[in-house]
Design a protein around this motif. Structure first.
Motif, mmCIF file in Angstrom:
data_model
loop_
_atom_site.group_PDB
_atom_site.id
_atom_site.type_symbol
_atom_site.label_atom_id
_atom_site.label_comp_id
_atom_site.label_asym_id
_atom_site.label_seq_id
_atom_site.Cartn_x
_atom_site.Cartn_y
_atom_site.Cartn_z
ATOM 1 N N ARG A 23 0.837 -1.210 0.000
ATOM 2 C CA ARG A 23 0.000 0.000 0.000
ATOM 3 C C ARG A 23 0.869 1.257 0.000
ATOM 4 O O ARG A 23 2.105 1.180 0.020
ATOM 5 N N ILE A 25 3.027 4.566 -0.453
ATOM 6 C CA ILE A 25 4.105 4.984 -1.352
ATOM 7 C C ILE A 25 4.694 3.767 -2.083
ATOM 8 O O ILE A 25 4.946 3.821 -3.292
ATOM 9 N N ASP A 44 6.186 -7.490 1.195
ATOM 10 C CA ASP A 44 5.545 -6.851 2.354
ATOM 11 C C ASP A 44 5.333 -7.934 3.410
ATOM 12 O O ASP A 44 5.507 -9.123 3.121
ATOM 13 N N LEU A 66 7.322 -11.005 2.936
ATOM 14 C CA LEU A 66 8.644 -10.913 3.567
ATOM 15 C C LEU A 66 8.622 -9.844 4.650
ATOM 16 O O LEU A 66 8.346 -8.679 4.377
ATOM 17 N N ASP A 67 8.930 -10.263 5.883
ATOM 18 C CA ASP A 67 9.142 -9.279 6.943
ATOM 19 C C ASP A 67 10.601 -8.847 6.844
ATOM 20 O O ASP A 67 11.502 -9.655 7.110
ATOM 21 N N VAL A 68 10.826 -7.597 6.439
ATOM 22 C CA VAL A 68 12.209 -7.164 6.180
ATOM 23 C C VAL A 68 13.076 -7.188 7.435
ATOM 24 O O VAL A 68 14.301 -7.199 7.337
ATOM 25 N N ASN A 94 11.622 0.651 0.919
ATOM 26 C CA ASN A 94 10.539 1.586 1.236
ATOM 27 C C ASN A 94 9.800 1.220 2.526
ATOM 28 O O ASN A 94 9.234 2.103 3.174
ATOM 29 N N VAL A 144 14.167 4.879 1.062
ATOM 30 C CA VAL A 144 13.194 5.916 1.397
ATOM 31 C C VAL A 144 13.490 6.425 2.806
ATOM 32 O O VAL A 144 13.268 5.728 3.792
ATOM 33 N N SER A 145 14.061 7.624 2.873
ATOM 34 C CA SER A 145 14.326 8.277 4.151
ATOM 35 C C SER A 145 13.102 9.137 4.477
ATOM 36 O O SER A 145 11.973 8.753 4.168
ATOM 37 N N TYR A 159 12.029 7.514 15.008
ATOM 38 C CA TYR A 159 11.813 7.595 13.550
ATOM 39 C C TYR A 159 12.847 8.512 12.887
ATOM 40 O O TYR A 159 13.468 8.140 11.883
ATOM 41 N N LYS A 163 15.674 7.477 10.124
ATOM 42 C CA LYS A 163 15.688 8.052 8.772
ATOM 43 C C LYS A 163 16.970 8.852 8.512
ATOM 44 O O LYS A 163 17.436 8.922 7.380
ATOM 45 N N PRO A 189 10.928 12.171 1.575
ATOM 46 C CA PRO A 189 9.625 12.805 1.386
ATOM 47 C C PRO A 189 9.234 13.680 2.570
ATOM 48 O O PRO A 189 9.619 13.411 3.716
ATOM 49 N N GLY A 190 8.479 14.713 2.279
ATOM 50 C CA GLY A 190 7.806 15.485 3.320
ATOM 51 C C GLY A 190 6.469 14.812 3.590
ATOM 52 O O GLY A 190 6.379 13.581 3.586
ATOM 53 N N ILE A 192 3.243 13.136 2.840
ATOM 54 C CA ILE A 192 2.570 12.479 1.720
ATOM 55 C C ILE A 192 1.280 11.843 2.246
ATOM 56 O O ILE A 192 1.289 11.225 3.320
ATOM 57 N N THR A 194 -0.986 9.255 2.960
ATOM 58 C CA THR A 194 -1.112 7.790 2.982
ATOM 59 C C THR A 194 -1.754 7.385 4.309
ATOM 60 O O THR A 194 -2.022 8.232 5.167
ATOM 61 N N THR A 197 0.168 8.663 7.387
ATOM 62 C CA THR A 197 -0.030 10.043 7.836
ATOM 63 C C THR A 197 -1.491 10.337 8.168
ATOM 64 O O THR A 197 -1.783 11.360 8.773
HETATM 65 P P1 NAI Z 1 2.265 2.911 4.948
HETATM 66 O O1 NAI Z 1 2.160 2.592 6.398
HETATM 67 O O2 NAI Z 1 1.044 3.324 4.207
HETATM 68 O O3 NAI Z 1 2.933 1.662 4.180
HETATM 69 C C1 NAI Z 1 4.072 1.023 4.661
HETATM 70 C C2 NAI Z 1 4.108 -0.407 4.153
HETATM 71 O O4 NAI Z 1 5.283 -1.027 4.689
HETATM 72 C C3 NAI Z 1 2.897 -1.224 4.625
HETATM 73 O O5 NAI Z 1 2.342 -1.941 3.541
HETATM 74 C C4 NAI Z 1 3.497 -2.138 5.673
HETATM 75 O O6 NAI Z 1 2.821 -3.399 5.795
HETATM 76 C C5 NAI Z 1 4.927 -2.317 5.159
HETATM 77 N N1 NAI Z 1 5.820 -2.782 6.220
HETATM 78 C C6 NAI Z 1 5.891 -2.357 7.508
HETATM 79 N N2 NAI Z 1 6.760 -3.091 8.205
HETATM 80 C C7 NAI Z 1 7.269 -4.014 7.346
HETATM 81 C C8 NAI Z 1 8.210 -5.073 7.481
HETATM 82 N N3 NAI Z 1 8.782 -5.351 8.657
HETATM 83 N N4 NAI Z 1 8.494 -5.836 6.396
HETATM 84 C C9 NAI Z 1 7.891 -5.573 5.203
HETATM 85 N N5 NAI Z 1 6.998 -4.595 5.022
HETATM 86 C C10 NAI Z 1 6.683 -3.816 6.084
HETATM 87 O O7 NAI Z 1 3.408 4.016 4.854
HETATM 88 P P2 NAI Z 1 3.813 5.043 3.677
HETATM 89 O O8 NAI Z 1 3.323 6.372 4.060
HETATM 90 O O9 NAI Z 1 3.479 4.488 2.344
HETATM 91 O O10 NAI Z 1 5.396 5.051 3.875
HETATM 92 C C11 NAI Z 1 6.318 4.364 3.038
HETATM 93 C C12 NAI Z 1 7.725 4.816 3.385
HETATM 94 O O11 NAI Z 1 7.833 6.223 3.187
HETATM 95 C C13 NAI Z 1 8.126 4.551 4.833
HETATM 96 O O12 NAI Z 1 9.480 4.186 4.901
HETATM 97 C C14 NAI Z 1 7.908 5.903 5.490
HETATM 98 O O13 NAI Z 1 8.689 6.051 6.644
HETATM 99 C C15 NAI Z 1 8.343 6.813 4.371
HETATM 100 N N6 NAI Z 1 7.840 8.192 4.482
HETATM 101 C C16 NAI Z 1 6.497 8.452 4.442
HETATM 102 C C17 NAI Z 1 6.050 9.760 4.515
HETATM 103 C C18 NAI Z 1 4.603 10.116 4.455
HETATM 104 O O14 NAI Z 1 4.298 11.307 4.630
HETATM 105 N N7 NAI Z 1 3.692 9.191 4.226
HETATM 106 C C19 NAI Z 1 6.996 10.873 4.653
HETATM 107 C C20 NAI Z 1 8.369 10.475 4.660
HETATM 108 C C21 NAI Z 1 8.762 9.186 4.570
#
Ligand code: NAI
Length: 251
Positions: A23, A25, A44, A66-68, A94, A144-145, A159, A163, A189-190, A192, A194, A197
């Protein structure tokens, strides 16, 4: 000399891994890399089940539970990639989590889980791929920082540290990977829009809005297109960089 244009499918024949692809980003990154011609291995956590299958279907890729943060995640991924595809060209780290608390209440569990998923995993996945010679020359690593790793954020010491660590990782790895013909860069990213957030209080979310030149909130595609730029073989001279995808109003 300028190469003939392959702009429609710059990633034709390439194999990409996107973690956290179920899901947000990550799902959009998978879509954009597939649009550019890559076969995308969508990774994921196993609990992401249906959502992960949906992304993989949409991009005609592979769903890879996959749990990273699992100790054997890197070797599992390397084995799969070598067996099915003979290797990987692009990996996008990511997957990420938040476990926010003000510093006084920041317990060890929150600290460790965030560091483990956001910082240790991007390092150990790439390490395992390199060790097993699964990352092909001409490839790219994109991490992805976050702007929180550059500017910090209230309630997010864990966090922000994770990052910021990712940016250090990119710096440290770039000369090593360069010897193998692989680039490594980060996007920061700032705000976003999702599910991550959506949990933030409305007033804070408002402050993160109006971030693009179009005066809109940040969209997942804004990050995904930046990742695609780094993944493009035409960017092979660009390594060790961090690009903020945050419009104005942040750093
Ligand atoms: P999200 O929570 O919507 O999606 C994150 C995905 O990572 C989920 O599908 C989740 O199941 C998966 N995930 C979590 N732990 C995991 C693991 N141990 N192994 C495999 N998958 C795992 O988050 P979003 O917003 O899409 O964020 C994606 C990336 O972007 C993250 O690294 C987040 O820190 C970064 N980011 C997001 C921002 C935002 O404003 N949404 C801003 C800056 C960075």
């Amino acid at each position: 000399s300028v190469a003939p244009s392959n702009w429609d499918k710059p990633l034709d024949g390439k194999v990409a891994v996107v973690t956290g692809a179920a899901r947000g980003i990550g799902a959009t990154i998978a879509e954009v890399l597939a649009r550019d011609g890559a076969h995308v291995i969508c990774a994921d956590i196993p609990a992401a089940g249906e959502a992960l299958a949906e992304t993989a279907n949409k991009v005609n890729g592979t769903a890879f539970p996959l749990d990273v943060s699992a100790p054997d995640a890197g070797s599992k991924l390397a084995e799969h990639a070598l067996e099915r595809h003979g290797g990987i060209d692009i990996i996008v780290n990511n997957a990420g989590i938040t476990r926010d608390k003000l510093l006084a209440n920041m317990d060890e569990g929150r600290w460790n889980s965030v560091i483990s998923v956001n910082l240790v995993a991007p390092q150990s996945l790439v390490n395992a791929l390199v060790e097993k010679d699964a990352l092909r020359s001409g490839g790219a690593v994109v991490d992805v920082s976050s702007i929180a790793g550059i500017a910090g954020n209230r309630g997010q010491t864990n966090y922000g540290a994770s990052k910021a660590g990712v940016i250090g990782l990119v710096d440290a790895y770039s000369p090593i990977l360069k010897k193998k013909g692989i680039t490594i860069n980060a996007v920061a990213p700032g705000f976003i829009e999702t599910k991550m957030t959506a949990a933030i209080p409305l007033a804070t979310r408002e402050a993160g809005r109006l971030m693009s030149s179009l005066q809109q909130g940040g969209q997942t595609v804004d990050v995904a297109e930046t990742v695609a730029y780094f993944a493009n073989p035409a960017s092979n001279a660009i390594t060790g960089n961090v690009v903020r995808v945050c419009g104005q109003g942040f750093l």
